[in-house]
Design a protein around this motif. Structure first.
Motif, short mmCIF file in Angstrom:
data_model
loop_
_atom_site.label_atom_id
_atom_site.label_comp_id
_atom_site.label_asym_id
_atom_site.label_seq_id
_atom_site.Cartn_x
_atom_site.Cartn_y
_atom_site.Cartn_z
N PHE A 83 0.83 -1.20 0.00
CA PHE A 83 0.00 0.00 0.00
C PHE A 83 0.87 1.26 0.00
N ALA A 84 1.90 1.28 0.84
CA ALA A 84 2.79 2.43 0.89
C ALA A 84 3.48 2.65 -0.46
N GLY A 85 3.91 1.56 -1.08
CA GLY A 85 4.56 1.67 -2.38
C GLY A 85 3.63 2.24 -3.44
N GLN A 86 2.37 1.84 -3.41
CA GLN A 86 1.41 2.38 -4.37
C GLN A 86 1.17 3.87 -4.13
N VAL A 87 1.03 4.24 -2.86
CA VAL A 87 0.79 5.65 -2.53
C VAL A 87 1.96 6.52 -2.98
N LEU A 88 3.19 6.01 -2.87
CA LEU A 88 4.38 6.77 -3.20
C LEU A 88 4.91 6.44 -4.60
N CYS A 215 9.11 11.25 6.38
CA CYS A 215 8.56 10.68 7.60
C CYS A 215 7.28 11.39 8.03
N VAL A 216 7.28 12.73 7.97
CA VAL A 216 6.09 13.45 8.40
C VAL A 216 5.11 13.66 7.25
N GLY A 217 5.57 13.63 6.02
CA GLY A 217 4.68 13.95 4.90
C GLY A 217 4.22 12.78 4.07
N GLY A 218 4.82 11.62 4.29
CA GLY A 218 4.59 10.50 3.38
C GLY A 218 3.19 9.93 3.36
N TRP A 219 2.41 10.22 4.42
CA TRP A 219 1.04 9.71 4.48
C TRP A 219 0.01 10.83 4.43
N VAL A 220 0.46 12.03 4.02
CA VAL A 220 -0.50 13.13 3.86
C VAL A 220 -0.28 13.89 2.56
N LEU A 221 0.96 14.14 2.18
CA LEU A 221 1.21 14.87 0.93
C LEU A 221 0.70 14.13 -0.31
N PRO A 222 0.76 12.79 -0.36
CA PRO A 222 0.23 12.12 -1.55
C PRO A 222 -1.27 12.35 -1.76
N PHE A 223 -1.98 12.77 -0.71
CA PHE A 223 -3.42 12.97 -0.82
C PHE A 223 -3.81 14.45 -0.80
N ASP A 234 6.97 17.48 -6.74
CA ASP A 234 7.24 16.04 -6.85
C ASP A 234 8.34 15.64 -5.87
N PHE A 235 8.12 14.52 -5.19
CA PHE A 235 9.12 14.08 -4.21
C PHE A 235 9.25 12.57 -4.13
N ASP A 236 8.36 11.80 -4.75
CA ASP A 236 8.34 10.36 -4.51
C ASP A 236 9.05 9.61 -5.63
N PHE A 237 8.71 8.32 -5.81
CA PHE A 237 9.43 7.50 -6.79
C PHE A 237 9.13 7.86 -8.24
#
Length: 526
Positions: A83-88, A215-223, A234-237
Motif C-alpha cells: 500500500f505504501a509503495g502504491q501511494v508513493l 517521515c512526516v509527509g509520506g502519508w498526507v502529501l500524496p493525498f 514532486d518528491f516520490d518514486f
C-alpha cells in the motif's frame, strides 16, 4: 529421577495497578481532542483506536524476529509495504521494510548509503570517510545516524525566508566522497518540501544515492491535491534518482506509535540494510532492521488501520487537515505582529515574528506559545539557529495540524488571537540575560561566556544542580520542566550546542532515573 512440578500458585496481585496508571495519565498532555499540535496525530475517529487496540492485543505475544515462524507478520508487512509503495508511486523494483519509527528508517537509509559507497569505492584508502549531505533543516535523526555510522555530516544552509535550500547549493556539495544526499518532504521545522527533483537528477548523474525523508509527509502529501490543496512538488518514486523514501505510518497514517516504512528502489541496494550472522553456534540471525526481537503490535495496528481507511479514507482525512490548515494560516497572518514563515506545502506551519510592523506591535512566537498554553493549547517552540554561512534562522512556534483540529479550529483560532493580544510588544529575555542568570554571573564585569568553561569539567551532578536551580520549577515531587519554556529556548540559542545538549540531557535523564529506595514486595508475594 523425574522432578515433580510445583503446585504452588504464582503470586499475582493486580489490585490498583490500572487505577494508578489512570492517575499517572492525568498528568499527560491530552492525546485526543486537538489541543496538542505536535507529537500526536488524531484522526478524530474512535473506531480506528478500537481497531488498532484489538489488532495489537491479537498479536501481543508474537515475535517479529522470525516471520518464518510467525507467518502472519510477513503477510501484514508485505501488504502494508504494498500500500505504501502504491501511494508513493513505486514500481516493481521498489521493496522495503517496516521499522519502529522515523529514526530507525533514516538510520537504515544512511547505512544503505554508506555500504553502497563502500561497494563503489573498494580501493579507498584506510581511514577514508564518506559524507552525507543534508540541509540544515533535515531531521536530527540524520545527525544521530552519522554519529552512529561514523560518517561526516555536511550541512547545507537554507533560505531563512523560506526554510528551503537551493538546489544549486545542494548540488555544489556533491563529490566522490558523498555516500548519501538527503532531502525532505517536507522538512519538519518549517513544513516546506526541498528541491527533490533537481537534487536527485544531479546526484543520480554522479551515482550518489538520494534519500527523501517523508517521515512526516509520506502519508498526507500524496493525498493533498486530491483533498483540494495546492500542488505539491514532486518528491516520490516518480522522480528519477530517488533511491529511498521513509514515511512514518504513526504520523499521518493515524496508527499507534512504533511504525514507519522504508522503501528502497532496487533489491541489491536495499540488501545493504540487512544484518546476518551464520558463523555462531546459535540460530542463524537475519535482521532487516536494527532490532532483533520486536513486537508485532505496532505492525498489526498499522496494517489494520491502513486496510480500513484505504486511499478514500486518507483523502477524506487529509481534506479535514487541509481545511483546518487554511483557516489557521489565514488567522495567523491576520494577527498583527505574527506571520507564517515561507509557503508550507502541507499541514505544518512555522510562525515567526512579523518584523515589518513597529517593534511595539510585534509578537514573539515563544512568548505567544507560552501564553497559548495557559489557555489550554500546546504548541511547539523551536529555537533560532545561526547557520554555517552566518545567516540566522528565526526562532519559531510550530503547529502540526491534524484532522481533529477541524473540530476545534474556531476555538483554537480565538485562543491564538487572545494570546497574541496579551504579549504584543513584550520582548522575550535576551539570551545573554538568561545565560548570566543560569551561571550566576549577573555581577557587573563578569563575562557569562567565559563562565561556560565550568561545563568542561562539570560532572552530571554539577550540571544538574545548575539546571535545577536556574531553569526548573520545584514541585512536590522535585524539579519539573516549567510551563513557560521561553527562557529555556532562549538559553538553547545562547549556549554552544555541546553545553545546551548536556543540560537538556540531564533534564531528560533525571525523569526516569530509578529511585534510591528498593521496591517493597507486594503483600501477595510475602
Amino acid at each position: 529421577m523425574n522432578a515433580t512440578p510445583s503446585s504452588e500458585p504464582v503470586p499475582v496481585n493486580t489490585d490498583g495497578i490500572l487505577d494508578r496508571l489512570a492517575e499517572l495519565r492525568k498528568a499527560d498532555a491530552p492525546t485526543h481532542g486537538g489541543r496538542v499540535l505536535s507529537y500526536v496525530y488524531d484522526p478524530g475517529l474512535a473506531a480506528l483506536d478500537e481497531l488498532a487496540a484489538s489488532a495489537i492485543r491479537s498479536v501481543q505475544h508474537l515475535n517479529g524476529l522470525d516471520p518464518t515462524t510467525f507467518t502472519s507478520i510477513g503477510v501484514m508487512e508485505r501488504e502494508l509495504l504494498t500500500f505504501a509503495g502504491q501511494v508513493l508511486h513505486g514500481d516493481a523494483d521498489v521493496v522495503g521494510s517496516v521499522t519502529s519509527g522515523g529514526t530507525e528508517s533514516c538510520t537504515l537509509a544512511v547505512k544503505i548509503g554508506r555500504e553502497d559507497w563502500r561497494a563503489r569505492n573498494p580501493r579507498r584508502a584506510p581511514g577514508d570517510r564518506a559524507r552525507i549531505v543534508i540541509p540544515t533543516t533535515a531531521h536530527a535523526a540524520f545527525r544521530k545516524a552519522a554519529g552512529l555510522l561514523d560518517l561526516d555530516l555536511d550541512l547545507v544552509p537554507v533560505d531563512p525566508a523560506t526554510g528551503v535550500p537551493t538546489a544549486a547549493d545542494m548540488i555544489a556539495r556533491l563529490g566522490e566522497d558523498v555516500a548519501l544526499v538527503v532531502v525532505s518532504a517536507p522538512a519538519y521545522p518549517h513544513g516546506a518540501v526541498d528541491p527533490v527533483r533537481e537534487v536527485a537528477a544531479a546526484a543520480s548523474a554522479q551515482g550518489i544515492a538520494v534519500h527523501v525523508d517523508a517521515c512526516v509527509g509520506g502519508w498526507v502529501l500524496p493525498f493533498w491535491e486530491a483533498a483540494g490543496g495546492a500542488d505539491v512538488p514532486d518528491f516520490d518514486f516518480r522522480v528519477p534518482g530517488v533511491t529511498s523514501i521513509s514515511a512514518d505510518v504513526h504520523k499521518y497514517g493515524y496508527v499507534p506509535k512504533g511504525t514507519s516504512v522504508l522503501l528502497v528502489r532496487g533489491r541489491d541496494l536495499q540488501r545493504h540494510q540487512f544484518f546476518s550472522v551464520t558463523d555462531w553456534p546459535g540460530y542463524p540471525v537475519v535482521n532487516a532492521t536494527l532490532a532483533g526481537s520486536r513486537s508485532a503490535g505496532p505492525l498489526a495496528a498499522a496494517w489494520a488501520v491502513t486496510q480500513a481507511l484505504g486511499v478514500d479514507g486518507y483523502v477524506a482525512l487529509t481534506r479535514r487537515c487541509r481545511e483546518a490548515t487554511d483557516v489557521l494560516a489565514a488567522q495567523v497572518d491576520q494577527i498583527e505582529g505574527l506571520t507564517v514563515l515561507g509557503s508550507p506545502d502541507g499541514p505544518l506551519l512555522a510562525v515567526i515574528t512579523d518584523e515589518s510592523v513597529p517593534e511595539d506591535r510585534r509578537v514573539d512566537p515563544h512568548l505567544w506559545a507560552d501564553e497559548v498554553r495557559t489557555l489550554g493549547w500546546v504548541l511547539q517552540t523551536q529555537p533560532g539557529l545561526v547557520q554555517s554561512d552566518g545567516t540566522r534562522l528565526p526562532h519559531t512556534t510550530h503547529l502540526t495540524v491534524t484532522p481533529v483540529t477541524a473540530d476545534v479550529v474556531d476555538e483554537l483560532a480565538g485562543a491564538l488571537v487572545t494570546a497574541a493580544d496579551r504579549v504584543r510588544g513584550t520582548a522575550r529575555p535576551a539570551p545573554e540575560q538568561v545565560l548570566a542568570h543560569v551561571l550566576g554571573t549577573a555581577a557587573p564585569g563578569v563575562d557569562p561566556h567565559a563562565a561556560l568553561a565550568v561545563f568542561d569539567q562539570a560532572d552530571a551532578d554539577a550540571v544538574w544542580n545548575i539546571v535545577r536551580g536556574a531553569l526548573l520549577d520545584e514541585g512536590d515531587g522535585g524539579p519539573t520542566v516549567p510551563t513557560r519554556l521561553t527562557p529555556l529556548l532562549s538559553l538553547v540559542e545562547a549556549l554552544p550546542p555541546h553545553v545546551s545538549g548536556r543540560m537538556l540531557v540531564e533534564v531528560v535523564a533525571r525523569i526516569s532515573e530509578p529511585q534510591s529506595a528498593p521496591v517493597e514486595p507486594t503483600a501477595s508475594a510475602g
